[in-house]
Design a protein around this motif. Structure first.
Motif, PDB file in Angstrom:
ATOM      1  N   HIS A  99       9.593   3.822 -12.781  1.00 43.95           N
ATOM      2  CA  HIS A  99       9.888   2.614 -12.001  1.00 43.95           C
ATOM      3  C   HIS A  99      10.975   1.785 -12.684  1.00 43.95           C
ATOM      4  O   HIS A  99      11.959   1.374 -12.052  1.00 43.95           O
ATOM      5  CB  HIS A  99       8.608   1.800 -11.839  1.00 43.95           C
ATOM      6  N   PHE A 100      10.830   1.524 -13.959  1.00 49.76           N
ATOM      7  CA  PHE A 100      11.816   0.707 -14.671  1.00 49.76           C
ATOM      8  C   PHE A 100      13.129   1.452 -14.892  1.00 49.76           C
ATOM      9  O   PHE A 100      14.182   0.831 -14.999  1.00 49.76           O
ATOM     10  CB  PHE A 100      11.235   0.224 -15.997  1.00 49.76           C
ATOM     11  N   ASN A 101      13.071   2.787 -14.953  1.00 46.66           N
ATOM     12  CA  ASN A 101      14.286   3.576 -15.138  1.00 46.66           C
ATOM     13  C   ASN A 101      15.023   3.849 -13.834  1.00 46.66           C
ATOM     14  O   ASN A 101      16.175   4.308 -13.857  1.00 46.66           O
ATOM     15  CB  ASN A 101      13.959   4.911 -15.801  1.00 46.66           C
ATOM     16  N   LEU A 131      -1.180   1.848  -8.270  1.00 47.31           N
ATOM     17  CA  LEU A 131       0.201   2.332  -8.356  1.00 47.31           C
ATOM     18  C   LEU A 131       1.188   1.491  -7.551  1.00 47.31           C
ATOM     19  O   LEU A 131       2.402   1.550  -7.788  1.00 47.31           O
ATOM     20  CB  LEU A 131       0.268   3.786  -7.873  1.00 47.31           C
ATOM     21  N   ALA A 132       0.699   0.714  -6.608  1.00 40.30           N
ATOM     22  CA  ALA A 132       1.590  -0.019  -5.703  1.00 40.30           C
ATOM     23  C   ALA A 132       2.626  -0.894  -6.413  1.00 40.30           C
ATOM     24  O   ALA A 132       3.801  -0.910  -6.012  1.00 40.30           O
ATOM     25  CB  ALA A 132       0.769  -0.857  -4.722  1.00 40.30           C
ATOM     26  N   PRO A 133       2.262  -1.627  -7.491  1.00 37.38           N
ATOM     27  CA  PRO A 133       3.268  -2.500  -8.119  1.00 37.38           C
ATOM     28  C   PRO A 133       4.393  -1.756  -8.829  1.00 37.38           C
ATOM     29  O   PRO A 133       5.420  -2.367  -9.145  1.00 37.38           O
ATOM     30  CB  PRO A 133       2.440  -3.318  -9.125  1.00 37.38           C
ATOM     31  N   ILE A 134       4.218  -0.459  -9.099  1.00 34.41           N
ATOM     32  CA  ILE A 134       5.217   0.280  -9.880  1.00 34.41           C
ATOM     33  C   ILE A 134       5.780   1.466  -9.105  1.00 34.41           C
ATOM     34  O   ILE A 134       6.317   2.407  -9.703  1.00 34.41           O
ATOM     35  CB  ILE A 134       4.626   0.747 -11.226  1.00 34.41           C
ATOM     36  N   THR A 135       5.657   1.441  -7.787  1.00 37.89           N
ATOM     37  CA  THR A 135       6.207   2.503  -6.956  1.00 37.89           C
ATOM     38  C   THR A 135       6.951   1.902  -5.771  1.00 37.89           C
ATOM     39  O   THR A 135       6.752   0.749  -5.413  1.00 37.89           O
ATOM     40  CB  THR A 135       5.095   3.430  -6.413  1.00 37.89           C
ATOM     41  N   LYS A 136       7.781   2.714  -5.142  1.00 35.21           N
ATOM     42  CA  LYS A 136       8.433   2.286  -3.911  1.00 35.21           C
ATOM     43  C   LYS A 136       7.434   2.251  -2.754  1.00 35.21           C
ATOM     44  O   LYS A 136       7.572   1.456  -1.824  1.00 35.21           O
ATOM     45  CB  LYS A 136       9.595   3.237  -3.586  1.00 35.21           C
ATOM     46  N   ARG A 137       6.442   3.117  -2.822  1.00 38.78           N
ATOM     47  CA  ARG A 137       5.334   3.087  -1.872  1.00 38.78           C
ATOM     48  C   ARG A 137       4.196   3.888  -2.479  1.00 38.78           C
ATOM     49  O   ARG A 137       4.414   4.880  -3.174  1.00 38.78           O
ATOM     50  CB  ARG A 137       5.728   3.671  -0.513  1.00 38.78           C
ATOM     51  N   PHE A 167       4.112   7.385  -4.803  1.00 36.80           N
ATOM     52  CA  PHE A 167       2.784   7.963  -5.020  1.00 36.80           C
ATOM     53  C   PHE A 167       2.068   8.153  -3.694  1.00 36.80           C
ATOM     54  O   PHE A 167       2.073   7.249  -2.846  1.00 36.80           O
ATOM     55  CB  PHE A 167       1.938   7.059  -5.926  1.00 36.80           C
ATOM     56  N   VAL A 168       1.496   9.316  -3.523  1.00 39.95           N
ATOM     57  CA  VAL A 168       0.647   9.577  -2.364  1.00 39.95           C
ATOM     58  C   VAL A 168      -0.568  10.356  -2.838  1.00 39.95           C
ATOM     59  O   VAL A 168      -0.440  11.278  -3.646  1.00 39.95           O
ATOM     60  CB  VAL A 168       1.418  10.340  -1.263  1.00 39.95           C
ATOM     61  N   ASP A 169      -1.760   9.934  -2.419  1.00 36.15           N
ATOM     62  CA  ASP A 169      -2.939  10.735  -2.746  1.00 36.15           C
ATOM     63  C   ASP A 169      -3.581  11.264  -1.473  1.00 36.15           C
ATOM     64  O   ASP A 169      -3.406  10.719  -0.370  1.00 36.15           O
ATOM     65  CB  ASP A 169      -3.928  10.008  -3.653  1.00 36.15           C
ATOM     66  N   VAL A 170      -4.293  12.391  -1.627  1.00 32.63           N
ATOM     67  CA  VAL A 170      -4.852  13.112  -0.489  1.00 32.63           C
ATOM     68  C   VAL A 170      -6.315  13.419  -0.759  1.00 32.63           C
ATOM     69  O   VAL A 170      -6.631  14.075  -1.765  1.00 32.63           O
ATOM     70  CB  VAL A 170      -4.088  14.425  -0.229  1.00 32.63           C
ATOM     71  N   PRO A 171      -7.224  12.958   0.087  1.00 30.91           N
ATOM     72  CA  PRO A 171      -8.633  13.310  -0.098  1.00 30.91           C
ATOM     73  C   PRO A 171      -8.827  14.828  -0.125  1.00 30.91           C
ATOM     74  O   PRO A 171      -8.162  15.570   0.602  1.00 30.91           O
ATOM     75  CB  PRO A 171      -9.309  12.680   1.121  1.00 30.91           C
ATOM     76  N   MET A 172      -9.729  15.244  -0.956  1.00 32.35           N
ATOM     77  CA  MET A 172      -9.940  16.661  -1.226  1.00 32.35           C
ATOM     78  C   MET A 172     -10.230  17.465   0.045  1.00 32.35           C
ATOM     79  O   MET A 172      -9.706  18.576   0.223  1.00 32.35           O
ATOM     80  CB  MET A 172     -11.109  16.769  -2.214  1.00 32.35           C
ATOM     81  N   ASP A 173     -11.015  16.903   0.962  1.00 32.13           N
ATOM     82  CA  ASP A 173     -11.362  17.659   2.157  1.00 32.13           C
ATOM     83  C   ASP A 173     -10.154  17.894   3.049  1.00 32.13           C
ATOM     84  O   ASP A 173     -10.034  18.944   3.690  1.00 32.13           O
ATOM     85  CB  ASP A 173     -12.492  16.973   2.931  1.00 32.13           C
ATOM     86  N   HIS A 174      -9.215  16.976   3.080  1.00 36.74           N
ATOM     87  CA  HIS A 174      -8.011  17.170   3.892  1.00 36.74           C
ATOM     88  C   HIS A 174      -7.036  18.131   3.222  1.00 36.74           C
ATOM     89  O   HIS A 174      -6.325  18.881   3.902  1.00 36.74           O
ATOM     90  CB  HIS A 174      -7.330  15.831   4.157  1.00 36.74           C
TER      91      HIS A 174
END
Length: 553
Positions: A99-101, A131-137, A167-174
């Motif tokens: 994020h800072f780089n 993660l929201a404060p240090i990512t674009k989304r 950052f994106v996370d995906v529930p295990m079942d999906h």
């Protein structure tokens, strides 16, 4: 490799959708540490035939730093896949560093399944708010059919100026779930044309300036503007200072490179045009001029996107957009004042004098070893395309002074976030991205404690890297300041001459301890000739600390 959104049909489980999209965007390596929440991604990488390299590490922090390093070196987003809960939280420092780089990076996190959410599942944690404060989304994908579009969007966001982590996370079942989906790939390209009025105003300032300085930062490299930047600087005859991955835009020895006259240049300039780097503590927050009674310098900020323009000081001018277009526009419009040549000669003479005064330190026969002697020996064996990685405080400060890259993009350090532990991840990335180049990682002995176990990763994946550890047995950036403030210091001591080289040898690499200055050169040559991860562990003088100045290295 494509820079456009994915177009076509996806079928199979969610992991296969994600891997196919990542490949479309140029990601050929998945940096990861094994975890059941993300098994479908591994399955997609190796079946029905291998489509993506799996680079498994010993700590998720290294996975993220490795992926960030790929982004730094290739200018396209690297990809890290982290298992749920502690896998993600272990990677947070790496995401913050990216994020800072302004490094393009996509991190896909595993997540406890939706169908049992709220029941106290293993590693159940709502991760995007962290993660929201240090990512674009940062967001969660609910539905197997939404995984492909989400990963496509993530890579597009990460690679767009101003670059950064997504950052994106995906529930295990999906992630395990099967689906088919058609993607249209119809996202419009952003218009990055610079404002012509703002550009004209900056051109007037440059034409009127008698002591201008052009300061080029990492985004000049990341935005692909390094060749134009050099051409324009040479056309205008304006002195140049570089930082970050902008180092090497003007190679060592170039007559316009004023980095070794930095204090005079930034202290006496009447105009400083800062391109592609923030006006942060590394640049005295943009407060230039004032040396020997000189008035404050006017400051112009040029960035790759509007949100990067500094707001904490009164700028004389600012413009954002495609940095090649900005620089080319200035080159075409500026008619330098005749006195600029006198200024350039003054800075060149000061830089030459500083370089001459370096010779004694670089050749020092002092025992214990002066840190500068290490760089005197290293400069003799470095190729022009060597990738130099700095992971440390005091020891790497010396590197910033005494090593000047010959090519842009080949200097990697933690950047303004200052997070130690980047070294092994960046080393892995450099060896993958630059397979025929020397890769040299400079470690302070403090930094070595953060990531040296991932030498195991270098060994397992047959990635030879030369590591040089400046081992002074102290936390060099803290010991002297604490003594200055309190008259004493605590918790700044490490064990002198710790055998970090034996750690590397135990993990399957090579290494040796060096205690005398005349041993440094032969040890470095053995390291480069070894063909394995090799650590030259050099005992340096703890009383010889880097002299701090207001504007840093």
């Amino acid at each position: 490799m494509s820079t456009s959104p994915f177009t076509g049909r996806l079928s199979g489980h969610g992991g296969s959708h994600a891997v196919r999209i990542a490949r479309h965007h140029g990601a050929d390596t998945m940096f990861t540490l094994s975890g059941g929440h993300v098994f479908p991604l591994y399955d997609a990488a190796v079946r029905p035939e291998p489509t993506m390299r799996l680079l498994d590490v010993r700590h998720e922090q290294t996975a993220v730093f490795g992926a960030e390093g790929i982004g730094k070196l290739t200018r396209r987003a690297g990809w890290a896949v982290l298992t749920a809960g502690p896998g993600v939280t272990n990677g947070v420092s790496g995401v913050a560093t990216a994020h800072f780089n302004g490094s393009p990076l996509v991190v896909l996190g595993g997540r406890a399944p939706d169908n049992r959410w709220g029941q106290g599942l293993l590693q159940e944690l709502d991760q995007p708010p962290l993660l929201a404060p240090i990512t674009k989304r940062a967001w969660t994908v609910h539905g197997a059919d939404r995984i492909g579009p989400a990963v496509d969007e993530a890579f597009g966001l990460a690679n767009a100026a101003h670059r950064g982590p997504v950052f994106v996370d995906v529930p295990m079942d999906h992630l395990y779930g099967e689906s088919e989906v058609e993607l249209a790939g119809d996202a419009p390209a952003a218009d990055r044309s610079p404002d012509t009025d703002a550009l004209a105003g900056i051109a007037r300032l440059l034409s009127e300036a008698k002591r201008p300085v052009l300061l080029l930062g990492s985004d000049v490299w990341m935005d692909g503007a390094e060749q134009v930047a050099r051409q324009v600087a040479e056309e205008l005859g304006v002195p140049v200072i570089t930082n970050g991955q902008g180092r090497g835009v003007l190679p060592a020895g170039h007559p316009l490179l004023a980095t070794r006259a930095r204090g005079l240049a930034l202290g006496s300039a009447d105009l400083v045009v800062v391109v592609g780097t923030p006006l942060d503590f590394r640049l005295n927050h943009g407060l230039f001029g004032g040396r020997d009674g000189a008035p404050p310098a006017k400051v112009v900020h040029v960035t790759d996107s509007p949100g990067q323009i500094a707001t904490h000081l009164n700028l004389a001018g600012a413009v954002s957009g495609d940095l090649s277009a900005v620089l080319r526009g200035l080159g075409d419009a500026v008619k330098p004042d005749a006195e600029v040549e006198q200024w350039r000669v003054q800075l060149a003479e000061t830089a030459a004098a500083a370089t001459g005064s370096d010779r004694e330190a670089l050749a020092s026969d002092a025992a214990p070893i002066h840190p500068a002697r290490i760089y005197g020996e290293l400069n003799r064996v470095l190729d022009d395309d060597a990738v130099i990685i700095g992971d440390g405080g005091d020891f790497v400060s010396y590197a910033g002074k005494y090593i000047e890259p010959k090519l842009p993009g080949n200097w990697l350090d933690p950047g303004p976030f200052g997070c130690l532990g980047t070294g092994m991840g960046y080393s892995i990335a450099a060896r993958l991205a630059r397979p025929s180049s020397q890769v040299v990682t400079l470690l302070g002995d403090g930094a070595a404690g953060f990531s040296l176990m991932d030498v195991d990763t270098l060994v397992r994946h047959r990635l030879p890297v030369v590591m040089v550890c400046g081992n002074n047995g102290i936390w060099g950036l803290e010991k002297a300041p604490m003594q200055m403030i309190y008259g004493y210091d605590v918790i700044t001591e490490l064990t002198p001459q710790t055998r970090y080289d034996e750690v590397v040898r135990a993990l399957g690499g090579g290494g040796e301890l060096v205690t005398r200055p005349e041993e440094i050169g032969p040890a470095l040559r053995r390291a480069f000739d070894s063909g394995v991860p090799y650590l030259v562990n050099i005992a340096t003088d703890p009383d010889n600390v880097y002299p701090r100045k207001t504007m840093g290295v």
